[in-house]
Design an enzyme around this catalytic site. Structure first.
Site, PDB file in Angstrom:
ATOM      1  CB  CYS A  47      30.983  80.133  34.615  1.00 31.54           C
ATOM      2  SG  CYS A  47      31.883  79.262  33.322  1.00 31.54           S
ATOM      3  CG  ASP A 117      34.095  69.429  26.004  1.00 29.37           C
ATOM      4  OD1 ASP A 117      33.955  70.135  27.022  1.00 29.37           O
ATOM      5  OD2 ASP A 117      34.696  68.346  26.004  1.00 29.37           O
ATOM      6  CD  GLU A 118      32.178  72.260  30.580  1.00 38.64           C
ATOM      7  OE1 GLU A 118      32.236  73.481  30.846  1.00 38.64           O
ATOM      8  OE2 GLU A 118      32.729  71.393  31.264  1.00 38.64           O
ATOM      9  N   GLY A 191      25.977  69.436  44.034  1.00 44.37           N
ATOM     10  CA  GLY A 191      25.204  69.742  42.827  1.00 44.37           C
ATOM     11  C   GLY A 191      24.816  68.466  42.107  1.00 44.37           C
ATOM     12  N   GLY A 193      23.108  68.694  38.699  1.00 44.28           N
ATOM     13  CA  GLY A 193      22.682  68.981  37.331  1.00 44.28           C
ATOM     14  C   GLY A 193      23.640  68.406  36.298  1.00 44.28           C
TER      15      GLY A 193
END
Length: 417
Positions: A47, A117-118, A191, A193
């Site tokens: 993103c 942390d992603e 969403g 996911g």
């Protein structure tokens, strides 16, 4: 040689990043398959950043410039971003700078929310995608595996990896100024996911209990069953009875017509490409928080923790840069030992016949004996002392090591364990 083209939230607009994220997979395959000097490529599109990591043949004169031009042309053609605009949005890194940059990215040091942390998971999935497409290489495998290890070290050894650092949580923090009581809020999640699962966990941490899910691809029932929430089948009706709508899918999901019956709704768009038509923000009673707005409110980074993390990243990058210098020496030692072993096995066969069990045991023993010196060699390389190991090989065994500057390039699509 390693080459990186990077565009991120600091030097490129979200519109450019959005278009690149859509075009990246197909353009990457075409780039590798149509080139005589690009031996591998891994593309990361999130993103707030676009990164193309390339493994190119060094002996080719002007390969770097040609690779840069080819990559920009491929990405421009695939995304619709003007060639000159794309070139102005991209920073080019080569050689040792590539490793330090990727290690910093994977550790969250270059994110909108420093220490998020992603990103490490996104980097891992980018490598998985390159493997599936056959565009990775041995050198890129080593680079990305070392990046993952560095990220784990940063989280374990510094204060940067604190719990809750993420763009999702930042978005919810901003929303909290509009939502007085999350436990009473009616939330619709669009969403299903991994990003949606992360968002649901963050919502529950804030006390949200009334969460429902809608999926543009029809997977809401499965997601709802897994996480113990309610599935919705009609988007406009679900929005009409929600206080907060959070989107985190891969497609444009919400149009102005979908919120026509909304009285007062907060819509949080966490998707890239964008999930919510910008025109939704003009609808009466609707407030839209998208990635561009959220990124403007990123907190000031913790300076001490960031300094510690960057020092660790620099050390790891230096180790990665020096490690190849000792690999030929390790190969030479292994070849020396196994050549001696093969000669002894042949003599034993001539005297006593074949004994496969004994031969297997001897080869295993040789591997065990070589493990210690190989580990020590890499430790010396990490501290810039590879020459000590190479000199020792010559002094002890008379094994000379050819001078090399990089590892041999594998066949296209070859991977390491």
């Amino acid at each position: 040689m390693l080459l990186c083209l990077t565009a991120n939230h600091r030097n490129a607009s979200f519109d450019v990043l959005e278009k690149l994220s859509i075009a990246a997979p197909a353009a990457t395959r075409a780039l590798v398959e149509g080139s005589d000097f690009v031996t591998g490529a891994v593309v990361l599109a999130t993103c707030n950043r676009f990164e193309a990591y390339l493994d190119i043949d060094e002996p080719l004169t002007g390969a770097t410039a040609v690779a840069v031009r080819s990559t920009i042309e491929a990405m421009s053609a695939g995304s619709g971003v003007d060639h000159d605009d794309l070139r102005a949005s991209v920073t080019i890194l080569t050689g040792d700078d590539v490793a330090e940059h990727l290690f910093a990215v994977t550790s969250g040091l270059e994110s909108v929310v420093v220490g998020e942390d992603e990103i490490s998971g996104q980097v891992r999935r980018a490598l998985d995608a390159a493997r599936a497409d056959g565009t990775t290489s041995s050198t890129l495998e080593q680079l990305f595996q070392r990046a993952a290890q560095t990220s784990r070290d940063v989280k374990r050894r510094t204060e940067l990896g604190g719990a809750g650092r993420s763009l999702v949580r930042l978005g919810l923090e901003l929303a909290s100024s509009r939502v007085t009581d999350w436990s009473a809020a009616r939330v619709l999640l669009v969403g299903t996911g991994q990003y949606a699962a992360t968002t649901l966990a963050a919502l529950r941490d804030r006390g949200a209990t009334n969460v429902r899910v809608f999926s543009p691809s029809g997977r809401a029932e499965k997601f709802a069953l897994k996480y113990g929430i309610v599935a919705e089948t009609a988007l406009p009706a679900a929005i009409a009875v929600s206080d907060v709508v959070i989107t985190c899918t891969s497609t444009l999901a919400i149009l102005p017509a979908d919120v026509a019956n909304a009285e007062r709704r907060l819509v949080i768009d966490l998707g890239l490409p964008r999930n919510v038509d910008p025109a939704v923000a003009t609808m009466p009673g609707v407030e839209l928080l998208d990635l561009e707005i959220i990124s403007r409110h990123a907190p000031i980074e913790a300076l001490t923790a960031t300094a510690d993390a960057r020092a660790l990243v620099a050390t790891s990058a230096a180790a990665f840069a020096t490690a190849p210098s000792v690999e030929p020496a390790i190969v030479a030692l292994r070849s020396h030992v196994f050549d001696l072993l093969d000669a002894e096995i042949e003599r034993a066969r001539a005297r006593a016949g074949d004994s496969s069990e004994t031969e297997a045991a001897l080869r295993h023993l040789a591997g065990v004996i070589l493990h210690g010196p190989s580990v020590r060699a890499r430790e010396l390389a990490s501290s810039g002392e590879a020459a000590r190991f190479i000199d020792a090989l010559d002094a002890l065994y008379g094994v000379s090591v050819p001078t090399v500057t990089s590892l041999p390039k594998p066949e296209r699509g070859e991977q390491t364990a």
